[in-house]
Motif scaffolding. Structure first.
Motif: not given
Length: 144
Positions: A53-81
């Motif tokens: 079911t379409f759930d605006p609250e869950a949708l916004n939480a997911a979008l916010g989490k995607i944004s948050e996780e995307a913000g971490y991506i550069p730091s996760l790849f700082e070390n060439k591992a």
């Protein structure tokens, strides 16, 4: 839109298998971050496909989490591992500015969508925007 939903669902389904046997902690952290992105895309995709079911609250939480996780991506790849299980290509570190810019694009697009989607009909264009941001990065920086 179906293409982007399918990509998200496949990524989420293979994440657990891909993590087994990873020895490098940096690679494991990256894979866990990407798995979280896939999990959130799967949640949004299931709403877009009418599986949940379409759930605006869950949708916004997911979008916010995607944004948050995307913000971490550069730091996760700082070390060439590198790890044989990793799908990250070494070109990431050769073109780190471009890689970082693509992560920022995903962060801004997903964060900008929070609170803007009022109906399930609005999900298609949103999924396309997020899917294009993911695909732009995967096309150059992830093994096929």
């Amino acid at each position: 839109m179906k293409k982007y939903i399918a990509i998200a669902l496949i990524a989420a389904g293979t994440a657990a298998f891909a993590h087994s046997g990873v020895k490098d902690p940096d690679v494991m952290n990256r894979m866990m971050g990407m798995s979280e992105l896939a999990k959130q895309m799967k949640a949004i995709g299931s709403m877009a496909k009418g599986q949940t079911t379409f759930d605006p609250e869950a949708l916004n939480a997911a979008l916010g989490k995607i944004s948050e996780e995307a913000g971490y991506i550069p730091s996760l790849f700082e070390n060439k591992a590198l790890d044989p299980k990793s799908e990250a290509l070494p070109v990431i570190w050769d073109n780190f500015d471009t890689f970082t810019a693509r992560a920022t694009d995903l962060e801004e697009i997903s964060g900008g969508l929070v609170g803007t989607i009022q109906t399930s009909t609005d999900l298609g264009p949103a999924m396309q925007q997020i899917g294009k941001a993911c695909s732009a990065c995967h096309a150059d920086f992830r093994a096929k």
